[in-house]
Enzyme design. Structure first.
Site, mmCIF file in Angstrom:
data_model
loop_
_atom_site.group_PDB
_atom_site.id
_atom_site.type_symbol
_atom_site.label_atom_id
_atom_site.label_comp_id
_atom_site.label_asym_id
_atom_site.label_seq_id
_atom_site.Cartn_x
_atom_site.Cartn_y
_atom_site.Cartn_z
ATOM 1 N N PRO A 151 0.774 -1.149 0.130
ATOM 2 C CA PRO A 151 0.077 0.104 -0.014
ATOM 3 C C PRO A 151 0.985 1.151 0.048
ATOM 4 O O PRO A 151 2.081 1.404 0.680
ATOM 5 C CB PRO A 151 -0.640 0.027 1.355
ATOM 6 C CG PRO A 151 -0.500 -1.484 1.842
ATOM 7 C CD PRO A 151 0.850 -1.886 1.445
ATOM 8 N N HIS A 152 0.402 2.265 -0.842
ATOM 9 C CA HIS A 152 1.236 3.624 -0.828
ATOM 10 C C HIS A 152 0.162 4.774 -1.155
ATOM 11 O O HIS A 152 -0.826 4.205 -1.702
ATOM 12 C CB HIS A 152 2.216 3.586 -1.691
ATOM 13 C CG HIS A 152 1.830 3.120 -2.962
ATOM 14 N ND1 HIS A 152 2.131 1.910 -3.470
ATOM 15 C CD2 HIS A 152 1.074 3.607 -4.052
ATOM 16 C CE1 HIS A 152 1.500 1.642 -4.676
ATOM 17 N NE2 HIS A 152 1.094 2.792 -5.199
#
Lengths: 564, 273, 225
Positions: C134-135
């Protein structure tokens, strides 16, 4: 201490400097006031002699000689210079301005010239503020505030009217009501008033009695406002006209001033009321002791206006506040006499009331600063009960006056020169940007003898659609090649070898020079519909300016100008 | 972009010599000569911290009819194009503001007092105001037209001396003239000056020996000044050490301008590094 | 302290403009040796207040930011490795994970969670083999450090709608200050995940040290290649 001060928060720093400026500006005001009283008393021994009529001439000549040869100050009357400095020069003012006009106006007024001490005091105060600001190494933005502080302090001290100082500065000088200005200016104003009260007592210059104001009086106000506006228009035009014609007279400036002085002196022989700052006239009107008929009131009014126009128009040194007040009070008196004669049955509020309103009307009309007129009159007469009528007169007067004279006396000269730049306007931002900053120099220059093929190579390497053409020998700018014009046959292999750049370039191109104002540049943009223009100086191509870059800079400038 | 030099023209024989000096400078350095022919006794220059009020001496206004013609003649004789400056802004109607965005300005030794006081050792107060405030170097020419064929920088190791060095190196580059550096070691070793040059970004000049270093460890400055070529343009930094020391002990710039009759470029404290 | 030149680069404006701003008192300025200098932190604050973009990569290497990015293992170490992170939906685990990111307490962690969830909605960050990265959608310019990766082993696998449909058991929350760094670490991570050995290690991992040493090993082989 300097170093310590620089560490302070910007606002605290400004407040501290405002106090210092307030003290010094107040002292300048008090000094002028004392000087005026002293010289006036000394001269009053001679005033009864027949030769007294040359006094104004002598004073005006001396004042002009002082300005030109001693102080070597070639500036004008003062207030426009302060506004110019704030609007275009980051509040820089010369140190000599802090005393030159004071002495000059002392000579002019004490000898009988019809002018007031305010404009000189304003430029002195402003110059004190500016130089103190520079001493504390303030930057332009903060120095503008200290200039405002100086002006406010000077006005506050000379009239013993703190609010007037604040309002006048924000309305007429700085032209902006923002907290960054309001707080230091108010502080300087209050400090200056206090200093002046300590040094010369707390007096209300023209204390008025209580009035009984009826609806009739309020209705009459409207008529008075219109009359006051007309008087201000006449006064402004007279001033402009006379200073115009005096400039064309032959001879040195001091001789012209002397001519003006003689005329004023001769008027003074018959009507001594027109001489000097004329506060005595106001006092008698406010105290209801001025007894004259309609005709005499009218004549004195006209004479005072003429005397003022001659004194200042001929190059005498002095301000307009005091003459405006006198003219205003006379206007009120004149109006009251008319009313009293026309409708004797009505119980009018009296000449004091109308004199007071007349002052507000004329001063607002001439300065086109209604709030300044309102607060000045209310503060110097101490009559807050007439606030309603005063506001009414001031506002109507400004409206009528603006209809005929779109700008105030202070702004006229600057507007004529195109130097009035109100803060937070498009012009203000444009005037900040200059051509060097937005010049794009990453252009590929081509030569007229190049073949289209070579041009194609350059086009591939460049990210622009415009290519300036320079003469290879002299380096002169010849014209531009627009990619849009030649795109259709750029890749025709036959043409690539036969067509030369000089055959496809546009020769008649509007160019701009580096010292052009951006406003002018935009006119050209609008007229030609171009997206970018070549900048050419002395025949040489320097770079391009384009709307896109200007937008970028314009936006940054807007953001940077925000106070947060 | 072409650099610009501001010249205030006075329509007298002395003014002619001064303009010829400016024209020579501009021709050699490929600088645009912009001439202001005064119409009023005063003009203002709005510098960053101070307004310089320049009162011109009367001779500047003499015979305005022929002024432009004379100036054009002189400029054309040096093969330059005349470019006149008309002030756009006025503080008051008789008080023009002269812009300050130039790269050089020519000042005679005195601009306000009578032009007879042009002796060595005298710099008029207004010229000093300009030097103190201007972000451009000021060219102070000799009273009589004299060509120069080399550049001599006075380098004393200070920050301002490095500015002078930069100006000198740049002038030597564009003119292609030989560059001399004059240093009077005031008890400091040569390494000190070398290090200062390197810090100032002149490492290449030092390595390639692009200049001839007149390095004096002995003798009085005033005597060593004799070694400066007579036809050299002298570049000197002004006000290097803070005002109080200058007032008390005098500065190197004063020493130079009192003794040397050469054409001079003075690099003031506000000139950018 | 920045010189006018550096400040001009940072602001992306010509030097003349910046000098004018200094003169007009529009920029925070200090005088050092009679030369105007601009304090970097104040400039950054000043610019943020006015919504003025700064070209951060133009900054001089004041904080000794080496030209070569830090190693993956040290970024992972900085981000912290957490086990037994609970949650049944991607949103839940993302919220939990965001709280674990070691940033200074003033920073609102739920803001970071929002960024991650937003990105997740666009397209799954589950890149297969039970791993998700995730980013945020954009690099976090205001990040205190160049980059960090917070590793969260989940208490129970969660369906991230990954490419291969496998439920995700480990999250690498990647926060970076520039796009360049983001791509750098993303490519390094995906290189590791292509190695079955590494994935096997992940599924068995019980101690932070296991992960770090394995990462270091992978990285030396990457640098040698």
């Amino acid at each position: 201490m300097l170093r310590y001060l620089n560490k302070l928060n910007e606002r605290l720093q400004l407040i501290f400097i405002a106090v210092v400026v307030g003290i010094f500006a107040a002292m300048a005001s008090v000094a002028l006031n004392r000087g005026l009283v002293m010289v006036f008393e000394w001269l009053s021994h001679f005033r009864s002699h027949w030769y007294a009529f040359v006094f104004p001439a002598l004073g005006a000549a001396l004042s002009s000689i002082f300005l030109h040869y001693v102080a070597k100050d070639y500036g004008g009357h003062g207030v426009p210079e302060v506004i110019y400095s704030i609007s275009r020069r980051g509040g820089l003012l010369r140190l000599r301005s802090s005393y030159s006009r004071l002495v000059a106006c002392l000579l002019t007024i004490a000898s009988g010239g019809s002018a007031g001490p305010e404009a000189p005091v304003v430029i002195s105060g402003a110059s004190i503020g500016s130089n103190i600001g520079t001493f504390f190494r303030l930057k332009d933005r903060q120095r503008i505030v200290t200039v405002g502080c100086g002006a406010a302090a000077a006005i506050a001290a000379i009239f013993n009217a703190p609010v007037t100082g604040i309002v006048f500065t924000l309305e007429a000088i700085v032209g902006e009501w923002s907290p960054t200005h309001l707080i230091p200016v108010s502080i300087a104003s209050v400090v200056a008033t206090e200093v002046s009260r300590i040094m010369q007592g707390n007096q209300i210059p023209f204390e008025s009695r209580l009035f009984h104001i009826s609806y009739w009086d309020l209705a009459a106000c409207i008529g008075l406002a219109v009359l006051a506006a007309l008087v201000s228009i006449i006064l402004m035009r007279l001033l402009r006209h006379l200073s115009g014609s005096f400039k064309h007279l032959p001879g040195l400036p001091w001789m012209r001033a002397a001519v003006g002085g003689i005329i004023v002196g001769l008027m003074g022989l018959i009507l001594p009321q027109v001489l000097g700052e004329g506060y005595e006239v106001i006092r008698t009107i406010i105290e209801e002791e001025f007894s004259s008929g309609i005709l005499l009131a009218g004549v004195i009014l006209a004479a005072k206006m003429a005397a003022t126009a001659f004194t200042i128009g001929s190059g005498g040194s002095g301000g307009l506040f005091a003459p405006c007040l006198v003219v205003g009070s006379l206007t009120g008196l004149f109006f009251h006499q008319i009313l009293a004669t026309a409708l004797p049955a009505v119980n009018w509020a009296g000449q004091s009331y109308f004199g007071l309103l007349g002052m507000a009307g004329v001063i607002s009309g001439v300065l086109q600063a209604p709030m300044t007129g309102v607060f000045l009159v209310v503060e110097i007469t101490g009559s807050y009960q007439v606030l309603l009528s005063v506001v009414l007169v001031a506002v109507i007067s400004v409206t009528v006056s603006q209809f005929f004279e779109p700008s105030s006396v202070y702004h006229q000269e600057l507007i004529a020169r195109g130097e009035l730049v109100k803060p937070r306007t498009d012009r203000h931002i444009l005037s900040n940007l200059n051509m060097v900053e937005i010049l794009e120099t990453d252009c590929h220059v081509v030569r007229p003898a190049m073949r289209l093929k070579q041009l194609v190579d350059i086009v591939q390497r460049s990210h622009r659609n415009y290519f300036p053409v320079e003469d290879p020998d002299s380096g002169d700018f010849l014209g531009m090649v627009y990619l849009d014009d030649i795109r259709s046959y750029l890749f025709d292999p036959y043409l690539q070898d036969t067509v030369l750049v000089e055959q496809v370039m546009e020769r008649n191109i509007e160019s701009v020079s580096l010292d052009e104002d951006l406003e002018r540049v935009f006119e050209i943009f609008d007229r030609t519909g171009a997206w970018s223009l070549p900048v050419v100086q002395d025949g040489k191509f320097l770079g391009l300016i384009s709307k896109a870059t200007i937008l970028d800079h314009y936006r940054k400038e807007l953001l940077v100008n925000e106070d947060t | 972009m072409k650099k610009q030099l501001l010249h205030v023209f006075r329509n007298t024989p002395f003014g002619r010599e001064v303009l010829m000096q400016s024209a020579y400078f501009c021709r050699k350095t490929d600088t645009l000569l912009r001439v202001y022919i005064p119409r009023f006794r005063q003009f203002l220059m709005y510098f960053q911290h101070e307004i310089a009020t320049i009162e011109l001496d009367k001779s500047f206004l003499r015979d305005p009819q022929t002024a432009q013609e004379h100036a054009e003649q002189i400029i054309r004789s040096e093969g330059l194009k005349p470019s006149f400056l008309t002030p756009k802004r006025y503080t008051a109607s008789t008080l023009p503001d002269i812009p300050i965005d130039f790269d050089y300005m020519t000042c005679p030794r005195s601009i306000s007092d009578l032009s007879t006081r042009i002796s060595l050792g005298h710099l008029g107060p207004k010229v000093r105001v300009i030097i103190r405030n201007a972000h451009f170097p000021v060219l102070i020419p000799t009273p009589v037209y004299k060509q120069w064929n080399s550049i001599t920088v006075f380098f004393g190791g200070s920050r301002n001396a490095r500015k002078a060095m930069r100006v000198g190196a740049e002038l030597a580059r564009v003119t292609g003239m030989p560059l001399y550096v004059f240093t009077q070691a005031e008890g400091r070793p040569r390494q000190y000056y070398e290090r200062s040059l390197v810090e100032g970004g002149f490492e290449d000049l030092l390595k390639n020996k692009s200049f001839e270093w007149m390095f004096f460890e002995k003798g009085k400055v005033r005597i060593n000044f004799y070694q400066v070529p007579h036809d050299s343009l002298v570049i000197v930094g002004a006000y290097g050490h803070g005002m109080i020391k200058e007032v008390l002990f005098g500065s190197f710039m004063e020493e130079v301008q009192t003794v040397l009759p050469n054409n001079m470029v003075i690099v003031g404290p506000e000139v950018a590094m | 302290m920045l010189t006018i030149d550096n400040a001009a680069k940072l602001l992306g404006m010509p030097k003349t403009t910046v000098m004018r701003w200094v003169r007009q008192g529009k920029l925070p300025t200090r005088e050092v040796n009679n030369q105007p200098m601009i304090p970097q932190e104040e400039l950054i604050r000043w610019a943020r207040k006015r919504n003025i973009f700064l070209h951060r990569d133009m900054l001089p290497p004041a904080r000794k930011r080496s030209s070569k990015p830090e190693s993956l293992s040290s970024v992972v170490e900085r981000g912290g490795i957490f086990f037994n992170v609970k949650g049944r939906t991607p949103t839940e685990v993302l919220k939990r994970s965001a709280q674990l990111v070691p940033l200074s307490p003033e920073i609102d962690k739920s803001f970071i969670a929002d960024l991650l969830i937003q990105r997740e909605k666009l397209a799954s960050t589950g890149i297969g083999k039970g791993v998700a990265i995730p980013h945020p959608r954009y690099p976090l310019e205001s990040l205190e450090v160049p980059a960090l990766i917070t590793t969260c082993f989940l208490a129970e696998p969660v369906d991230f709608k990954a490419i291969d449909g496998k439920p995700v058991f480990v999250l690498f929350v990647l926060l970076s200050s520039t796009t360049k760094l983001h791509l750098h670490y993303l490519s390094r991570l995906s290189f590791c995940l292509r190695e079955p050995k590494f994935v096997g290690m992940l599924s068995r991992c019980k101690e932070p040290a296991d992960l770090l040493s394995s990462l270091r090993e992978m990285e030396t082989s990457m640098d040698d290649a």
